[in-house]
Enzyme design. Structure first.
Site, PDB file in Angstrom:
ATOM      1  N   GLU A  56       0.839  -1.207   0.000  1.00 25.01           N
ATOM      2  CA  GLU A  56       0.000   0.000   0.000  1.00 25.01           C
ATOM      3  C   GLU A  56       0.876   1.261   0.000  1.00 25.01           C
ATOM      4  O   GLU A  56       1.756   1.408   0.846  1.00 25.01           O
ATOM      5  CB  GLU A  56      -0.898  -0.016   1.253  1.00 25.01           C
ATOM      6  CG  GLU A  56      -1.655   1.266   1.520  1.00 25.01           C
ATOM      7  CD  GLU A  56      -2.686   1.589   0.445  1.00 25.01           C
ATOM      8  OE1 GLU A  56      -3.494   0.712   0.124  1.00 25.01           O
ATOM      9  OE2 GLU A  56      -2.658   2.724  -0.087  1.00 25.01           O
TER      10      GLU A  56
ATOM     11  N   GLY B 191      11.579  -1.063   2.811  1.00 23.95           N
ATOM     12  CA  GLY B 191      12.612  -0.722   1.824  1.00 23.95           C
ATOM     13  C   GLY B 191      12.462   0.709   1.334  1.00 23.95           C
ATOM     14  O   GLY B 191      11.880   1.564   2.022  1.00 23.95           O
ATOM     15  N   ASN B 192      12.949   0.953   0.118  1.00 21.15           N
ATOM     16  CA  ASN B 192      12.955   2.318  -0.411  1.00 21.15           C
ATOM     17  C   ASN B 192      11.573   2.971  -0.465  1.00 21.15           C
ATOM     18  O   ASN B 192      11.414   4.127  -0.090  1.00 21.15           O
ATOM     19  CB  ASN B 192      13.558   2.311  -1.820  1.00 21.15           C
ATOM     20  CG  ASN B 192      15.072   2.322  -1.766  1.00 21.15           C
ATOM     21  OD1 ASN B 192      15.662   2.997  -0.924  1.00 21.15           O
ATOM     22  ND2 ASN B 192      15.717   1.554  -2.630  1.00 21.15           N
ATOM     23  N   GLY B 193      10.583   2.207  -0.948  1.00 20.62           N
ATOM     24  CA  GLY B 193       9.225   2.753  -1.070  1.00 20.62           C
ATOM     25  C   GLY B 193       8.687   3.150   0.299  1.00 20.62           C
ATOM     26  O   GLY B 193       8.101   4.225   0.471  1.00 20.62           O
TER      27      GLY B 193
ATOM     28  N   ILE C 299      16.048  -7.624   0.901  1.00 22.51           N
ATOM     29  CA  ILE C 299      17.066  -8.559   0.407  1.00 22.51           C
ATOM     30  C   ILE C 299      17.876  -7.908  -0.714  1.00 22.51           C
ATOM     31  O   ILE C 299      18.923  -8.394  -1.087  1.00 22.51           O
ATOM     32  CB  ILE C 299      16.455  -9.874  -0.117  1.00 22.51           C
ATOM     33  CG1 ILE C 299      15.557  -9.631  -1.344  1.00 22.51           C
ATOM     34  CG2 ILE C 299      15.696 -10.598   0.974  1.00 22.51           C
ATOM     35  CD1 ILE C 299      15.278 -10.889  -2.140  1.00 22.51           C
ATOM     36  N   ASP C 300      17.363  -6.786  -1.269  1.00 20.82           N
ATOM     37  CA  ASP C 300      18.024  -6.165  -2.432  1.00 20.82           C
ATOM     38  C   ASP C 300      19.247  -5.332  -2.027  1.00 20.82           C
ATOM     39  O   ASP C 300      20.085  -5.014  -2.877  1.00 20.82           O
ATOM     40  CB  ASP C 300      17.037  -5.262  -3.178  1.00 20.82           C
ATOM     41  CG  ASP C 300      15.776  -5.997  -3.601  1.00 20.82           C
ATOM     42  OD1 ASP C 300      15.851  -7.217  -3.794  1.00 20.82           O
ATOM     43  OD2 ASP C 300      14.719  -5.351  -3.718  1.00 20.82           O
TER      44      ASP C 300
ATOM     45  N   TYR D  57      11.065 -16.597  -4.798  1.00 21.94           N
ATOM     46  CA  TYR D  57      10.746 -16.189  -3.424  1.00 21.94           C
ATOM     47  C   TYR D  57      11.453 -16.996  -2.349  1.00 21.94           C
ATOM     48  O   TYR D  57      11.427 -16.613  -1.179  1.00 21.94           O
ATOM     49  CB  TYR D  57       9.223 -16.219  -3.235  1.00 21.94           C
ATOM     50  CG  TYR D  57       8.585 -15.148  -4.087  1.00 21.94           C
ATOM     51  CD1 TYR D  57       8.465 -13.851  -3.626  1.00 21.94           C
ATOM     52  CD2 TYR D  57       8.203 -15.415  -5.398  1.00 21.94           C
ATOM     53  CE1 TYR D  57       7.951 -12.842  -4.428  1.00 21.94           C
ATOM     54  CE2 TYR D  57       7.692 -14.423  -6.207  1.00 21.94           C
ATOM     55  CZ  TYR D  57       7.572 -13.140  -5.718  1.00 21.94           C
ATOM     56  OH  TYR D  57       7.073 -12.136  -6.515  1.00 21.94           O
ATOM     57  N   ILE D  58      12.085 -18.097  -2.754  1.00 22.05           N
ATOM     58  CA  ILE D  58      12.885 -18.863  -1.786  1.00 22.05           C
ATOM     59  C   ILE D  58      13.933 -17.936  -1.160  1.00 22.05           C
ATOM     60  O   ILE D  58      14.301 -18.079   0.001  1.00 22.05           O
ATOM     61  CB  ILE D  58      13.539 -20.057  -2.516  1.00 22.05           C
ATOM     62  CG1 ILE D  58      12.453 -21.084  -2.815  1.00 22.05           C
ATOM     63  CG2 ILE D  58      14.689 -20.670  -1.721  1.00 22.05           C
ATOM     64  CD1 ILE D  58      12.857 -22.172  -3.759  1.00 22.05           C
ATOM     65  N   GLN D  59      14.369 -16.947  -1.946  1.00 25.15           N
ATOM     66  CA  GLN D  59      15.394 -16.004  -1.452  1.00 25.15           C
ATOM     67  C   GLN D  59      14.887 -15.142  -0.300  1.00 25.15           C
ATOM     68  O   GLN D  59      15.657 -14.549   0.432  1.00 25.15           O
ATOM     69  CB  GLN D  59      15.826 -15.056  -2.588  1.00 25.15           C
ATOM     70  CG  GLN D  59      16.614 -15.736  -3.665  1.00 25.15           C
ATOM     71  CD  GLN D  59      16.617 -14.957  -4.973  1.00 25.15           C
ATOM     72  OE1 GLN D  59      17.573 -14.256  -5.270  1.00 25.15           O
ATOM     73  NE2 GLN D  59      15.566 -15.073  -5.755  1.00 25.15           N
TER      74      GLN D  59
END
Ligand code: F6P
Length: 347
Positions: A77, A111-113, A135-136, A264-266
């Site tokens: 959201e 994260g960034n958003g 994770i990024d 998505y395992i990551q």
């Protein structure tokens, strides 16, 4: 002594290992050390819009350190995203609910958003603290975000497993890793997993150079090759990275090629020891900022130390891999192909 501070915690954006460790870090420090009250907000900013909240006691925060995902739930959201006429004014609703819930501060883990929304809310007058997770590893202003180390371990193990099957069949194996528009995860996992070719969005690649490099490995009697590609690399017609690169290699080298998309395992499962510690440090630092009423900040890790920077400095930016990053230089000196300058140093 004034009345105890009341803080709300939300987790927004894609989940990652370590979020619960951060919730625990903020919440326990806030309750135990600073005597605050803690409210958990469900499903990111959606929970603040719909006032879906739950009190969190110190006991509620026990036993969650090692859990993957987020006990609060998450969503993508974006309350400031413009919708059509007649749609509800979400920022206004958030401000109203913040007031109704008698919050003194909102902690936004994301994260960034999420950090951009956190900054926008602080511009609207709310007291906000950001905690970076992904994770990024692309949140601007921090050397590391928690989630990255756990994903790196998973991606590295996956690449390790490709080596044996690639060797048995004398194949080229292409593996696509996450990372959004950046190549941090691919560069680190590619290096840790012994990738022969590593393609990241920050460095342009030339299909001919990659194919020449792979053929050269075959001429040198190297029986197989591992190609690690970031999901965000540019491909013609926006084709998925793994699909395009595997096709490009098979067409250009006539060598048998297979692809794996780790997906998505990551992002799933228990956080690594390093992520548990980073998330705990971040959480506890966030609680200290709140105790000092030092709002409008995001907690960061720089040169191994925990500190904070203004959310205004972070909002709307992405942390890309610098083209002269030390790991890129190391890769080149090992004759790993980064897409273009595969020079066959030792022909
Ligand atoms: O930002 C984390 C991340 O996992 C990226 O690596 C990926 O591009 C994206 O989220 C996937 O998003 P979603 O969960 O919306 O499918």
């Amino acid at each position: 002594m004034g009345k105890p501070k009341r803080i709300g915690i939300l987790t927004a954006g894609g989940d990652c290992p370590g979020i619960n460790a951060a919730i625990r870090g903020v919440g326990k420090t806030a309750i135990v050390e600073h005597g605050m009250e803690v409210i958990g907000i469900s499903s990111g900013f959606a929970g603040l819009i719909h006032k879906e909240v739950m009190p969190l006691s110190e006991a509620d925060l026990s036993g969650i350190l090692t859990l993957g995902g987020t006990i609060l739930g998450t969503s993508r959201e974006k309350p400031f995203k413009k919708k059509g006429n007649g749609s509800i004014d979400k920022p206004k609703l958030i401000k109203k609910n913040y007031k109704d819930l008698k919050l003194d501060c909102l902690v936004c883990i994301g994260g960034n958003g999420t950090q951009k929304t956190a900054w926008q809310l602080s511009e609207e007058g709310l007291n906000v603290i950001g905690i970076p997770k992904t994770i990024d590893n692309d949140v601007y202003g921090t050397d590391f975000s928690f989630g990255f180390d756990s994903a790196l371990a998973i991606a590295t193990e996956a690449i390790d497993r490709l080596h044996t099957t690639a060797n048995s069949h004398k194949r080229i194996m292409v593996i696509e890793l996450m990372g959004h528009h950046t190549g941090w995860l691919t560069l680190y996992a590619g290096m840790a997993g012994g990738g022969d070719v590593i393609l990241i969005p920050e460095l342009e690649y030339n299909p001919k150079a990659v194919n020449r490099y792979l053929l050269d490995r075959a001429y040198k009697m190297k029986p197989y090759s591992i190609v690690v590609v970031a999901e965000g690399i540019a491909t013609p017609n926006g084709e998925s990275a793994a699909d395009y690169v595997a096709r490009m290699i098979e067409k250009g080298t006539h060598m048998e090629t297979r692809k794996t998309v780790l997906g998505y395992i990551q992002r799933g499962g228990s956080p690594s020891a390093n992520d548990r510690i980073l998330a705990t440090r971040f959480g506890s630092h966030a609680a200290a900022l709140i105790a000092n009423e030092d709002y409008g900040k995001m907690v960061v890790n720089r040169y191994g130390e925990t500190s904070s920077i203004p959310l205004a400095e972070v909002a709307g930016k992405t942390r890309l891999v610098p083209q002269d990053h030390s790991l890129i230089r190391k890769a080149r000196s090992l004759d790993i192909c980064l897409g273009n300058d595969c020079l066959f140093i030792n022909p």
